[in-house]
Motif scaffolding. Sequence first.
Motif, PDB file in Angstrom:
ATOM      1  N   ALA A  38       0.825  -1.142   0.065  1.00 24.27           N
ATOM      2  CA  ALA A  38      -0.014  -0.031  -0.061  1.00 24.27           C
ATOM      3  C   ALA A  38       0.723   1.311   0.115  1.00 24.27           C
ATOM      4  CB  ALA A  38      -0.954   0.129   1.285  1.00 24.27           C
ATOM      5  N   LEU A  39       1.809   1.231   0.810  1.00 23.71           N
ATOM      6  CA  LEU A  39       2.818   2.540   0.860  1.00 23.71           C
ATOM      7  C   LEU A  39       3.595   2.688  -0.406  1.00 23.71           C
ATOM      8  CD1 LEU A  39       4.019   4.963   2.292  1.00 23.71           C
ATOM      9  CD2 LEU A  39       5.751   3.130   3.447  1.00 23.71           C
ATOM     10  N   ALA A  40       4.081   1.561  -0.929  1.00 26.33           N
ATOM     11  CA  ALA A  40       4.726   1.688  -2.432  1.00 26.33           C
ATOM     12  C   ALA A  40       3.765   2.338  -3.315  1.00 26.33           C
ATOM     13  CB  ALA A  40       5.142   0.228  -2.911  1.00 26.33           C
ATOM     14  N   GLY A  41       2.412   2.052  -3.266  1.00 31.44           N
ATOM     15  CA  GLY A  41       1.503   2.615  -4.350  1.00 31.44           C
ATOM     16  C   GLY A  41       1.310   4.147  -3.962  1.00 31.44           C
ATOM     17  N   LEU A  43       3.669   6.084  -2.585  1.00 28.39           N
ATOM     18  CA  LEU A  43       4.705   6.925  -3.079  1.00 28.39           C
ATOM     19  C   LEU A  43       4.688   6.852  -4.427  1.00 28.39           C
ATOM     20  CD1 LEU A  43       7.246   4.685  -0.800  1.00 28.39           C
ATOM     21  CD2 LEU A  43       6.852   7.227  -0.692  1.00 28.39           C
ATOM     22  N   ILE A  44       4.324   5.962  -5.271  1.00 30.31           N
ATOM     23  CA  ILE A  44       4.420   6.035  -6.526  1.00 30.31           C
ATOM     24  C   ILE A  44       3.431   7.185  -7.175  1.00 30.31           C
ATOM     25  CG2 ILE A  44       3.717   4.880  -8.948  1.00 30.31           C
ATOM     26  CD1 ILE A  44       4.740   2.269  -7.867  1.00 30.31           C
ATOM     27  N   ALA A  45       2.334   7.123  -6.672  1.00 32.74           N
ATOM     28  CA  ALA A  45       1.194   8.223  -6.685  1.00 32.74           C
ATOM     29  C   ALA A  45       1.665   9.660  -6.659  1.00 32.74           C
ATOM     30  CB  ALA A  45      -0.118   8.135  -6.282  1.00 32.74           C
ATOM     31  N   GLU A  46       2.296   9.807  -5.462  1.00 33.84           N
ATOM     32  CA  GLU A  46       3.006  11.152  -4.954  1.00 33.84           C
ATOM     33  C   GLU A  46       4.100  11.485  -5.974  1.00 33.84           C
ATOM     34  OE1 GLU A  46       3.534  14.719  -2.801  1.00 33.84           O
ATOM     35  OE2 GLU A  46       1.913  13.272  -3.256  1.00 33.84           O
ATOM     36  N   ILE A  47       4.929  10.649  -6.086  1.00 37.98           N
ATOM     37  CA  ILE A  47       5.991  10.783  -7.113  1.00 37.98           C
ATOM     38  C   ILE A  47       5.400  11.296  -8.652  1.00 37.98           C
ATOM     39  CG2 ILE A  47       7.827   9.863  -8.629  1.00 37.98           C
ATOM     40  CD1 ILE A  47       8.709   8.196  -6.015  1.00 37.98           C
ATOM     41  N   THR A  48       4.374  10.661  -9.099  1.00 40.91           N
ATOM     42  CA  THR A  48       3.699  10.893 -10.303  1.00 40.91           C
ATOM     43  C   THR A  48       3.150  12.370 -10.244  1.00 40.91           C
ATOM     44  OG1 THR A  48       3.260   8.679 -10.726  1.00 40.91           O
ATOM     45  CG2 THR A  48       1.955  10.313 -12.018  1.00 40.91           C
ATOM     46  N   ARG A  49       2.606  12.420  -8.860  1.00 41.27           N
ATOM     47  CA  ARG A  49       2.159  13.947  -8.876  1.00 41.27           C
ATOM     48  C   ARG A  49       3.258  15.107  -8.993  1.00 41.27           C
ATOM     49  NH1 ARG A  49       1.513  18.050  -5.439  1.00 41.27           N
ATOM     50  NH2 ARG A  49       2.786  16.865  -3.865  1.00 41.27           N
ATOM     51  N   LEU A  50       4.283  14.929  -8.480  1.00 42.13           N
ATOM     52  CA  LEU A  50       5.505  15.721  -8.392  1.00 42.13           C
ATOM     53  C   LEU A  50       6.102  15.933  -9.634  1.00 42.13           C
ATOM     54  CD1 LEU A  50       7.078  14.667  -5.071  1.00 42.13           C
ATOM     55  CD2 LEU A  50       5.800  16.859  -5.498  1.00 42.13           C
ATOM     56  N   LEU A  51       5.736  14.863 -10.468  1.00 40.97           N
ATOM     57  CA  LEU A  51       6.492  14.759 -11.797  1.00 40.97           C
ATOM     58  C   LEU A  51       5.699  15.669 -12.935  1.00 40.97           C
ATOM     59  CD1 LEU A  51       7.842  11.244 -12.173  1.00 40.97           C
ATOM     60  CD2 LEU A  51       9.352  13.257 -12.331  1.00 40.97           C
ATOM     61  N   GLU A  52       4.645  15.922 -12.581  1.00 38.02           N
ATOM     62  CA  GLU A  52       3.387  16.580 -13.607  1.00 38.02           C
ATOM     63  C   GLU A  52       4.148  17.682 -14.134  1.00 38.02           C
ATOM     64  OE1 GLU A  52      -0.397  17.268 -11.712  1.00 38.02           O
ATOM     65  OE2 GLU A  52      -0.860  14.833 -11.672  1.00 38.02           O
ATOM     66  N   GLY A  53       3.943  18.156 -15.173  1.00 38.22           N
ATOM     67  CA  GLY A  53       4.629  19.139 -16.003  1.00 38.22           C
ATOM     68  C   GLY A  53       6.138  19.111 -16.230  1.00 38.22           C
ATOM     69  N   SER A  54       6.883  18.274 -15.592  1.00 34.76           N
ATOM     70  CA  SER A  54       8.249  18.037 -15.762  1.00 34.76           C
ATOM     71  C   SER A  54       8.803  17.655 -17.173  1.00 34.76           C
ATOM     72  CB  SER A  54       9.036  17.586 -14.917  1.00 34.76           C
ATOM     73  OG  SER A  54       8.609  16.200 -14.641  1.00 34.76           O
ATOM     74  N   GLY A 176       8.754  -3.326  -2.497  1.00 30.64           N
ATOM     75  CA  GLY A 176       8.994  -3.099  -1.381  1.00 30.64           C
ATOM     76  C   GLY A 176      10.263  -3.697  -0.727  1.00 30.64           C
ATOM     77  N   THR A 177      10.958  -4.469  -1.728  1.00 32.22           N
ATOM     78  CA  THR A 177      12.340  -4.890  -1.368  1.00 32.22           C
ATOM     79  C   THR A 177      13.213  -3.666  -1.278  1.00 32.22           C
ATOM     80  OG1 THR A 177      11.776  -7.050  -2.193  1.00 32.22           O
ATOM     81  CG2 THR A 177      14.116  -6.503  -1.859  1.00 32.22           C
TER      82      THR A 177
END
Length: 236
Positions: A38-41, A43-54, A176-177
């Motif tokens: 769940a946390l891995a998901g 983190l990916i969602a938050e990183i995807t948000r931070l990458l928006e527009g780059s 998660g590894t």
Amino acid sequence: MREVLDELGVSPEALVPQQRADLDELGYCRLDGFVGEALAGQLIAEITRLLEGSRQGGTLHLKGLLDQGSLFDSLWLRPALLAAVTHLLGPDFQIREMHYRAGRPGHGGQALHMDATDRAGPGQWRVCTAIVALTAFTLTNGATRVVPGSHLDHAFRPPVGHGRHPDEVLLTGPAGTCWLFNSHLWHSGTPNASAEPRHAVLTAFHRRHSGPTLGSETLPSHETVVRLGNAAYLLM
């Protein structure tokens, strides 16, 4: 510094003997179940948000994650990981950078390299890196490769370009590894032959006052220092 680690519950007992032996002999160790699915998901969602527009190339990059909120603290603020870092670098170390890297399909390959500027030895290691798989690392999606024991071989010569080494090993495992590897170990990313990006976050640690290392050092923001309290000493 030792007081900060004690406060965080960091002790040699946080690692099993095999993990300490792997760090010494192979140059890396594995921490299973380091991050939950769940946390891995998240983190990916938050990183995807931070990458928006780059603007990104074949490999996605995002630096400065240490200052992006408490969600990312779980990727380094763990007794077992910090015990492994202490085993390699001693108790007086600093976190240099946390960044995201994801090879898109058809990309991600690198030549074997070290993340250190010299070939040190036991008791002198200056740099190590934790890599957390946010999606499974497989034989085909660009998993990191390492050459076990190459951190101890000062005569090691890497193959030309992106060529394979006969002793290289792929770090494969479920999402998660976490792997912590001595950055004096020869390693690299591999090409992603799958249909999806291979998501990972890397955190670099170095021995404090040990001379120059590859990459730059930045001080944490005031908000990060307040959030982490005494643990922020590890960032400064």
